[in-house]
Motif scaffolding. Structure first.
Motif, mmCIF file in Angstrom:
data_model
loop_
_atom_site.group_PDB
_atom_site.id
_atom_site.type_symbol
_atom_site.label_atom_id
_atom_site.label_comp_id
_atom_site.label_asym_id
_atom_site.label_seq_id
_atom_site.Cartn_x
_atom_site.Cartn_y
_atom_site.Cartn_z
ATOM 1 N N PRO A 43 0.916 -1.111 0.029
ATOM 2 C CA PRO A 43 -0.122 0.134 -0.114
ATOM 3 C C PRO A 43 0.688 1.221 -0.055
ATOM 4 N N THR A 44 0.406 2.344 -0.589
ATOM 5 C CA THR A 44 0.922 3.762 -0.595
ATOM 6 C C THR A 44 0.111 4.764 -0.278
ATOM 7 N N ARG A 45 0.399 5.639 0.429
ATOM 8 C CA ARG A 45 -0.556 6.917 0.528
ATOM 9 C C ARG A 45 -0.056 7.984 -0.521
ATOM 10 N N VAL A 46 0.918 8.017 -1.353
ATOM 11 C CA VAL A 46 1.616 8.790 -2.091
ATOM 12 C C VAL A 46 1.389 8.651 -3.541
ATOM 13 N N VAL A 47 2.114 7.479 -3.755
ATOM 14 C CA VAL A 47 2.240 7.248 -5.174
ATOM 15 C C VAL A 47 0.919 6.953 -6.240
ATOM 16 N N ASN A 48 -0.178 6.203 -5.547
ATOM 17 C CA ASN A 48 -1.398 6.303 -6.266
ATOM 18 C C ASN A 48 -2.306 7.600 -6.209
#
Length: 407
Positions: free
Chosen positions: A245-250
């Motif tokens: 999971p990522t809070r930024v790249v997506n």
């Protein structure tokens, strides 16, 4: 000195130092000339994420809602000269948890401040930081103050927290000290024989697929934005395939934000995108920033369909070659833990977290979410089988986003 924006709070301070808090994008823009001059005087290679270009560009892409960006830039002046810039932001509201964080988190990596050398050598830096912190808490009434991933070396910041806050070592950033090598050939000679053979084998395998080239584009140049978009898209595929999971790249605007970052041809500082191309098509991309002799490797990615050929590792080798040719002194892989970094670094910097919990609400949030639920959830995700991680990653992103938004 330019006129001060009407959006600042002038806070009387002890001695010759005067502290102000800037709260709007217009106030940030009014600081540009002074801010850039301070950057040049400080020439601190660990402060790109506090630079005017990084902060102002990020704010342009985060302007929705009340109190857009939550800007709280703390500044200090001595005899009308800007001697300290500490870019911070407020998240949350009176109904949730009001948190003071480094401006641009979670996009930024190092929590830091830009300080005039005169204030460090001859001025009252510790007293100034203490005053900034006290005035910030008094003016903003936060529930939680959290300065994360602060590079080791600023002794005055921990001193300002002594007796009233929490100080933790949260990890290390890995980097390559390039001053140990005369040139790339010298660097290559100092590798073990097995490492040299392994890297040569990977390069030969790629060469067998077609024409391999290394290209470099600087912020603002034709082709820079296209390389950034290609790199971000490759990273998204890798995150999906590996269940991370990522809070930024997506974020929808992530590639546009990185593509808008400039480069200064006069100083050489700023955004840079480089790539390994196969017959003109990018198959591995690195997006990073050059800042006063240091290169930050911010985002690396590769074509997932060619993963057996290790194009990302070939890109890393070419990046180090380029840095040595450019006279860059440090190749910084930043603080996110990753097993590959040990083979591409010879130094590390401790990262610390400084936290104040002025209210019971802040203590509860820090205890329940930051120190308990979030670390436990991260450990469970990392330990889960790949298939389960892939299914859970979107849910983990939504939960983290909701928790951060509610704060």
């Amino acid at each position: 000195m330019p006129p001060r924006a009407a959006t600042t709070d002038d806070i009387p301070s002890v001695g010759e130092i005067r502290i102000e808090i800037v709260r709007t994008a217009d106030g940030l823009a009014a600081l540009e000339a002074e801010w850039r001059a301070l950057e040049r005087r400080a020439a601190d290679p660990m402060t790109y994420f506090q630079s005017f270009d990084w902060c102002s560009t990020w704010c342009r892409f985060n302007q929705d809602g009340y109190d857009p960006c939550g800007i709280r830039i703390v500044t200090a002046r001595s005899r009308d000269r800007l001697v300290l810039v500490w870019p911070l932001m407020m998240t949350g509201s009176s109904w949730t948890v009001r948190r003071m964080l480094p401006l641009t988190m979670p996009h930024g990596q190092y929590g830091n401040m830009i300080v005039d050398p005169d204030l460090q050598t001859d001025g009252p830096l510790r007293a100034t930081i203490e005053d900034c912190l006290q005035q910030l808490v008094a003016a903003e009434s936060p529930d939680l103050v959290s300065f994360t991933d602060v590079p080791f070396g600023c002794d005055e910041l921990p001193a300002a927290f002594d007796g009233s806050g929490q100080i933790e070592t949260v990890g290390k950033s890995a980097w390559m000290d390039l001053t140990l090598f005369e040139d790339f050939e010298d660097y290559n000679r100092q590798l073990t024989r097995s490492v040299r053979k392994g890297r040569k084998r990977k390069r030969n395998a790629l060469d067998g697929l077609g024409r391999i080239e290394h290209v470099v584009k600087r912020g603002g140049e034709t082709g820079f934005g296209e390389l950034v978009r290609a790199g971000v898209e490759m990273k998204r595929i890798w995150l999906q395939e590996t269940g991370r999971p990522t809070r930024v790249v997506n974020r929808d605007d992530f590639a546009d934000f990185l593509g808008a970052l400039p480069h200064d041809p006069e100083t050489g500082n700023g955004a840079i995108a480089s790539a390994i191309t196969l017959d003109g098509r990018p198959i591995a991309v690195e997006i990073g920033f050059r800042w006063f002799g240091r290169f930050y490797s911010y985002l690396g990615s590769f074509d997932w369909s060619l993963r057996d050929y290790s194009p990302g590792k070939v890109q890393l080798e070419e990046a180090i070659r380029w840095c040595l040719e450019e006279g860059i002194e440090a190749y910084d892989l930043l603080g996110e833990p990753a097993t590959y970094k040990s083979g591409w670094s010879n130094s590390s910097t401790s990262l610390k977290s400084y936290r104040l919990e002025p209210t019971l609400r802040g203590k509860a949030f820090a205890s329940v979410w930051s120190r308990s639920i979030r670390p436990a959830a991260k450990s469970m995700m990392e330990a889960a089988p790949l298939g389960l991680r892939t299914r859970l990653a979107p849910l983990a992103e939504r939960i983290t986003k909701a928790a951060e938004k509610s704060a």
